[in-house]
Write a protein that holds these residues in place. Structure first.
Motif, PDB file in Angstrom:
ATOM      1  N   THR A 155       0.866  -1.174   0.000  1.00 17.04           N
ATOM      2  CA  THR A 155       0.000   0.000   0.000  1.00 17.04           C
ATOM      3  C   THR A 155       0.898   1.217   0.000  1.00 17.04           C
ATOM      4  OG1 THR A 155      -0.127  -0.071   2.421  1.00 17.04           O
ATOM      5  CG2 THR A 155      -1.945  -1.073   1.184  1.00 17.04           C
ATOM      6  N   ASP A 156       0.327   2.332  -0.465  1.00 17.71           N
ATOM      7  CA  ASP A 156       1.114   3.543  -0.623  1.00 17.71           C
ATOM      8  C   ASP A 156       0.278   4.712  -0.123  1.00 17.71           C
ATOM      9  OD1 ASP A 156       2.458   5.836  -1.697  1.00 17.71           O
ATOM     10  OD2 ASP A 156       3.510   4.491  -3.077  1.00 17.71           O
ATOM     11  N   THR A 157       0.653   5.238   1.040  1.00 15.01           N
ATOM     12  CA  THR A 157      -0.090   6.347   1.634  1.00 15.01           C
ATOM     13  C   THR A 157       0.693   7.649   1.490  1.00 15.01           C
ATOM     14  OG1 THR A 157      -1.062   4.807   3.187  1.00 15.01           O
ATOM     15  CG2 THR A 157      -1.236   7.122   3.754  1.00 15.01           C
ATOM     16  N   GLY A 158       2.048   7.519   1.544  1.00 14.97           N
ATOM     17  CA  GLY A 158       2.885   8.705   1.356  1.00 14.97           C
ATOM     18  C   GLY A 158       4.156   8.338   0.604  1.00 14.97           C
ATOM     19  N   GLY A 159       4.159   7.145   0.049  1.00 16.41           N
ATOM     20  CA  GLY A 159       5.349   6.661  -0.661  1.00 16.41           C
ATOM     21  C   GLY A 159       5.711   5.243  -0.255  1.00 16.41           C
ATOM     22  N   SER A 160       4.834   4.626   0.513  1.00 16.73           N
ATOM     23  CA  SER A 160       5.107   3.331   1.134  1.00 16.73           C
ATOM     24  C   SER A 160       5.350   2.183   0.157  1.00 16.73           C
ATOM     25  CB  SER A 160       3.959   2.934   2.064  1.00 16.73           C
ATOM     26  OG  SER A 160       4.128   3.548   3.309  1.00 16.73           O
ATOM     27  N   THR A 161       4.950   2.340  -1.104  1.00 17.29           N
ATOM     28  CA  THR A 161       5.296   1.323  -2.096  1.00 17.29           C
ATOM     29  C   THR A 161       6.530   1.764  -2.875  1.00 17.29           C
ATOM     30  OG1 THR A 161       3.031   0.512  -2.340  1.00 17.29           O
ATOM     31  CG2 THR A 161       4.500   0.175  -4.216  1.00 17.29           C
ATOM     32  N   ARG A 162       6.575   3.056  -3.221  1.00 14.43           N
ATOM     33  CA  ARG A 162       7.635   3.545  -4.109  1.00 14.43           C
ATOM     34  C   ARG A 162       8.989   3.626  -3.417  1.00 14.43           C
ATOM     35  NH1 ARG A 162       4.724   8.762  -5.132  1.00 14.43           N
ATOM     36  NH2 ARG A 162       3.475   7.947  -3.415  1.00 14.43           N
ATOM     37  N   LEU A 163       8.990   4.109  -2.168  1.00 20.06           N
ATOM     38  CA  LEU A 163      10.283   4.246  -1.484  1.00 20.06           C
ATOM     39  C   LEU A 163      10.975   2.889  -1.315  1.00 20.06           C
ATOM     40  CD1 LEU A 163      12.227   6.305  -0.091  1.00 20.06           C
ATOM     41  CD2 LEU A 163      11.162   5.581   2.060  1.00 20.06           C
ATOM     42  N   PRO A 164      10.306   1.879  -0.749  1.00 27.50           N
ATOM     43  CA  PRO A 164      10.986   0.578  -0.638  1.00 27.50           C
ATOM     44  C   PRO A 164      11.342  -0.031  -1.992  1.00 27.50           C
ATOM     45  CG  PRO A 164       8.736   0.460   0.273  1.00 27.50           C
ATOM     46  CD  PRO A 164       9.014   1.890  -0.058  1.00 27.50           C
ATOM     47  N   SER A 165      10.509   0.198  -3.003  1.00 31.52           N
ATOM     48  CA  SER A 165      10.833  -0.339  -4.327  1.00 31.52           C
ATOM     49  C   SER A 165      12.109   0.300  -4.848  1.00 31.52           C
ATOM     50  CB  SER A 165       9.678  -0.075  -5.303  1.00 31.52           C
ATOM     51  OG  SER A 165       8.514  -0.746  -4.870  1.00 31.52           O
TER      52      SER A 165
END
Lengths: 522, 480
Positions: free
Chosen positions: B152-162
């Motif tokens: 899930t991505d609320t403030g970057g939660s998918t993009r940052l770890p990716s």
């Protein structure tokens, strides 16, 4: 203004008879009661406000609970449009403006019967605003007044908690049932006005099919805001809210007790704190003060969008609406129906019970309502040559005779109208007709003509000679009454008329009987 | 298991054997189906191309626990499956299990979790962050445990770890994928994100998940979806370089960005510098909004109906109900955020904090609408007709993070709330609901592409071009 209080006494009537309570507080000014109401009415929509569960007050605990009602993780609210339509009906019935746009807010507090930790309600953009409910004299108030309604909002009901020893039991069957909350301006000045308001509101909501109005079941719950002002309208006390009043007696008596309490405090020069109070049947008692009040941290529910209400939706709801009680009462009490206020009210009240229990999908069909039947019967009666004088018997007898036996309207309108036409043409007497109506109410299937024949009820079938024989016999048996009549006490003749009617079982027209007795005495 | 050479092994066997081999140290997967049963039921000849999924542990599943990596939901098993599980199964997807995360998706290092922190698989010798909160998802894809991990991505939660784990991480436009059954953190921002090892898998899985769901009131309607392009435009694009996103990047990251833009210009695209002034205010606005929504959403964890409950559930000092349950069940970081959120919503702070943040959010959307080519269907332009502006920007391109995954140490873990300041590059897309993807362009470096709400296809198109430029895939995931 600083008031010098030198004592008070009751000068007004009692709240119960519609009078305004007045307490003199310094020979010039008086304490006056100022009341506003907050009412919660359960929507009889068949579905909960944000889930497809079907609420029922009688179901076993926790058997009417969806995942959303229990606030399971990951669940989301889905607005039930039946609830919205019922809310709109309430708004239209109360002359309020349905807003072009409405939205939902969350109100936060922790309690076991509030599983999500917040209630979804409408603080910032309610469904409707600016309603008004006129109270007329026939509604039980001394002087007619308009009670303004600030807003009508949709919100979730809570579950129920009960206590067993040291256990708190939670039943979520009721949780998330749709409610409307309705807040009035402080426009009422006596307990009688407040009671009249709730009674009338209840009738309107039932008639509109919005709510069952069952106060004992909690379908209609009342909070009262009580404060005291002087006769110039200046507030003398902070308003106190009495919570959860479940009946008219509780509303009336709690208001009177709270007014007394506030007046006592003011008379002693003490300050009335802004409390939330309960009612124990005798006194109001403090639940919490303003300082202890929770900060509910309202904010827009981020799961729910803003809803835009097109005019055509409002119009379609308006078109589905049944006529409201005031319209019906006005109609029924005027010509040609000419019912008394009480009789008309009975019809409207009974009909409201019918509408309030109907599923929303069927609520626009009015075939089985009593008022509709009454109107149809009268119109048919007149069309078929009935006189206006006897037309008013129809409603009166429907209420007082038919409804004494049956709960719903007559099925056979023709038969019913025939009966009154027979009265109108003097074919049968009113006494006979009343008896026949009871026969019909008990399920007599034949035509009126058959009944008249079968039971030998036709006035013309009984000869004048038969009547004069009975009259003679009655006169012979009551010489003292005859003597009184002869001495000039003409009214005593009615006793003899009564005796003759009794003897002939009402088959003769009383006017005819009187003429015959007159003749015989002379 | 049979002893076969790696070439003979089915993709499922490869994924499972990698989990068995390395998850102990990476700690990305926290619950899974019985692997032997999965293998028995799996027919590699028939099902070799079926996509293999892992789900973040905030997605409700009937037959695996859903804990949000929180003690508050320890042992909780949902009685229903979330909509995305249903869609995956209906499309022959295979779900292996659930991934670790920051508790209730609150964190950027995947270190606040009852299951212990996740380690970045790109760095074998030292403990570096995988990023958060979907750290388990990104690490799983990087470690070759699955084709696709949903986060899930609320403030970057998918993009940052990716970005930190050098995999693809896509946050579609707000409302495209159903959130029904996905545990809310801040639902006006929450978006289901897709982590994958290739653009193909991103697009395949997006196709499966991108659909209206009547159970989610925030899911886009079919009527709205009709306005969205079905494919990327077949023309050269105007690529926006946001002035306010020119920040203090680590040199290696900056170099990749320059390289990326230069190559895109060579390919015929135009790069234009534009200003999105409100970008600078997006982090405080995000804090006010997301923490406020969170404090409301997490109020239900009272231990009455499910989840953890304290033995004596009455605060001994304040005599309040639920105090001990929530104090013991919710972790420190969650509590910190809930306290801030609670304060933001109090009567005295609401106008200055929550309402102001909403205004900033709207300003940001207006800023984006001003410079973008496509109109916004949810929030129409305020500066003119809501139609296409041919002079406007198609997509923005900038790095996903200022630097690469950092080494985790005690100090770092305690920085808490301030850590989200690093999310200035990802947060604006959540506030404005924009589609955004991070493409791996180097070890622990991702390039972020984002565009107008609903214009996911254009964003994915240019992401593919960037992938063609760098062709960066870390060694492990390439072999899946």
């Amino acid at each position: 203004m600083v008031c010098y209080l030198v004592g008070y006494l009751v000068t007004g009537g009692t709240g119960g008879t519609g009078g305004t309570w007045l307490f003199v507080y310094d020979y010039v000014h008086m304490f006056r009661l100022k009341l506003g109401l907050e009412i919660h009415a359960q929507l009889n929509a068949g579905r909960k406000l944000f889930s497809p569960s079907i609420p029922s007050p009688h179901a076993l605990p926790n058997t009417r609970v969806s995942f959303f009602d229990a606030a399971l993780p990951g669940t989301q609210p889905i607005l039930d449009w039946n609830c919205v339509h019922l809310g709109m009906r309430a708004a239209l019935a109360l002359n309020a403006r349905v807003q072009p746009r409405f939205a939902f807010d969350r109100k936060h507090y922790f309690y076991p019967d509030q599983p999500s930790g917040y209630q979804i309600t409408q603080k910032h953009f309610p469904l409707a605003r600016n309603g008004v409910l006129p109270l007329l004299k026939r509604d039980g108030v001394q002087n007619a007044l308009d009670v303004r309604i600030e807003q009508i909002q949709l919100e979730q009901d809570t579950g129920r908690t009960s206590y067993l020893d040291d256990l708190t039991l939670v039943d979520l069957n009721r949780a998330n049932t749709g409610l409307i909350e309705l807040v009035t301006k402080p426009d009422m000045r006596s307990a009688a006005e407040a009671v009249a308001f709730v009674k009338k509101l209840r009738l309107i909501l039932k008639s509109a099919g919005v709510c069952t109005g069952e106060m004992e079941q909690g379908a209609l719950r009342v909070d009262v805001n009580v404060s005291v002002m002087d006769d110039a309208g200046r507030d003398l006390s902070s308003r106190c809210e009495i919570k959860n009043l479940f009946g008219f007696a509780a509303i009336k008596h709690s208001i009177m007790a709270e007014f007394q309490r506030q007046c006592d405090l003011l008379a002693r020069n003490e300050v009335v704190e802004r409390d939330t109070r309960g009612w124990d049947g005798k006194n109001t008692y403090k639940l919490r003060s303003k300082e202890e009040a929770a900060d509910y941290r309202y904010f827009p529910d981020p799961d729910l969008p803003d809803y835009v209400v097109p005019n055509k939706v409002i119009e379609s709801v308006r078109n589905q609406m049944m006529p409201m009680p005031d319209t019906l009462l006005d109609k029924l009490t005027s010509k040609p129906f000419s019912l008394s206020n009480a009789d008309a009210y009975t019809l409207v009240e009974l009909d409201s019970g019918l509408h309030s229990r109907k599923p929303i999908e069927e609520s626009s069909s009015s075939d089985s309502s009593l008022t509709a039947f009454c109107v149809t019967a009268v119109q048919e009666f007149l069309q078929r040559g009935g006189s206006e004088k006897n037309a008013k018997l129809i409603g009166k007898w429907l209420v007082n005779i038919w409804l004494g036996i049956r709960e719903s309207a007559p099925q056979n309108t023709n038969q019913f109208v025939d009966l009154f036409l027979a009265v109108d043409s003097n074919e049968i007497t009113t006494t006979t007709a009343k008896m026949l109506l009871k026969l019909l109410a008990n399920g007599y299937q034949g035509s009126i003509a058959d009944a008249v024949k079968e039971y030998d009820l036709d006035t013309s079938a009984h000869s004048v000679s038969e009547l004069s024989a009975v009259c003679k016999q009655v006169l012979d048996e009551n010489p003292s009454i005859v003597a009184r009549i002869k001495s000039g006490k003409r009214n005593a003749i009615m006793v003899l008329v009564g005796l003759v009617l009794k003897e002939t079982q009402g088959t003769f027209d009383p006017k005819l009987v009187r003429e015959e007795i007159d003749r015989t005495i002379q | 298991m049979d002893q076969k050479s790696p070439e003979d092994m089915s993709r499922l066997v490869k994924c499972i054997s990698r989990i068995n081999k390395t998850n102990k140290s990476i700690n990305a997967v926290i619950s899974h189906y019985d692997f032997d049963t999965l293998l028995k039921q799996h027919n590699p000849n028939a099902n070799e191309n079926d996509l293999i999924f892992l789900l973040k542990d905030n997605m409700c599943t009937k037959d695996l626990p859903t804990t949000c990596a929180s003690k508050a939901l320890s042992g909780f098993v949902s009685p229903y499956d979330c909509t995305i599980v249903e869609r995956i199964r209906a499309n022959n997807g295979l779900i292996l299990g659930k991934t670790n995360m920051d508790e209730f998706a609150m964190g950027t290092d995947n270190a606040y979790t009852t299951y212990g922190p996740v380690k970045n698989p790109l760095f074998a010798d030292e403990y570096r962050t995988p990023g958060g909160s979907s750290g388990g998802a990104a690490a799983s894809v990087a470690a070759g445990y699955c084709d696709i991990a949903l986060g899930t991505d609320t403030g970057g939660s998918t993009r940052l770890p990716s970005s930190f784990c050098s995999v693809f991480g896509f946050k579609p436009s707000y409302g495209r994928i159903s959130r029904y059954g996905v545990v809310s953190f801040a639902q006006s921002l929450d978006t289901v994100g897709i982590v994958a090892n290739s653009m193909d898998n991103i697009e395949k899985s997006f196709k499966i998940l991108d659909a209206h769901d009547p159970k989610d009131p925030t899911c886009l309607t079919n009527e709205m979806r009709e306005n969205f392009a079905k494919s990327a435009p077949n023309r050269k694009l105007r690529i926006g370089l946001i002035h306010e996103a020119i920040l203090d990047y680590e040199p290696e990251v900056r170099k990749k960005w320059e390289e990326c833009l230069e190559t895109l210009i060579e390919a015929g695209h135009e790069v234009v510098e534009v200003s999105v002034p409100t970008l600078k205010m997006s982090v405080p606005a995000y804090i006010a909004i997301s923490f406020s929504e969170a404090t409301s959403n997490l109020a239900r964890y009272d231990g009455v109906r499910y989840g953890y409950r304290a033995v004596e559930d009455m605060d001994p000092v304040y005599r309040t109900l639920y105090g001990p349950t929530r104090n013991e069940g919710l972790g420190d970081e969650v509590q910190r955020r809930l306290l801030i959120g609670t304060f933001n919503l109090t009567e005295g702070a609401y106008d200055e904090h929550f309402l102001k943040a909403q205004k900033v959010r709207r300003m940001l959307i207006n800023d984006f609408n001003k410079v973008l080519r496509k109109p916004n269907m949810l929030f129409p332009r305020t500066n003119g007709p809501n139609t296409e502006n041919v002079e406007g920007i198609d997509v923005f391109v900038n790095p996903t993070s200022l630097g690469i995954a950092h080494v985790m140490g005690k100090k770092r873990e305690e920085e808490s709330v301030l850590e989200v300041l690093g999310d200035v590059l990802t947060i604006p897309c959540n506030l404005a609901g924009l589609p955004a993807i991070t493409v791996p362009v180097g070890k622990s470096i991702g390039m972020e592409v984002y565009g107008q709400h609903g214009d996911d296809m254009t964003v994915l198109g240019i992401a593919r071009e960037i992938d063609e430029i760098f062709k960066y895939k870390n060694k492990i995931s390439e072999s899946v």
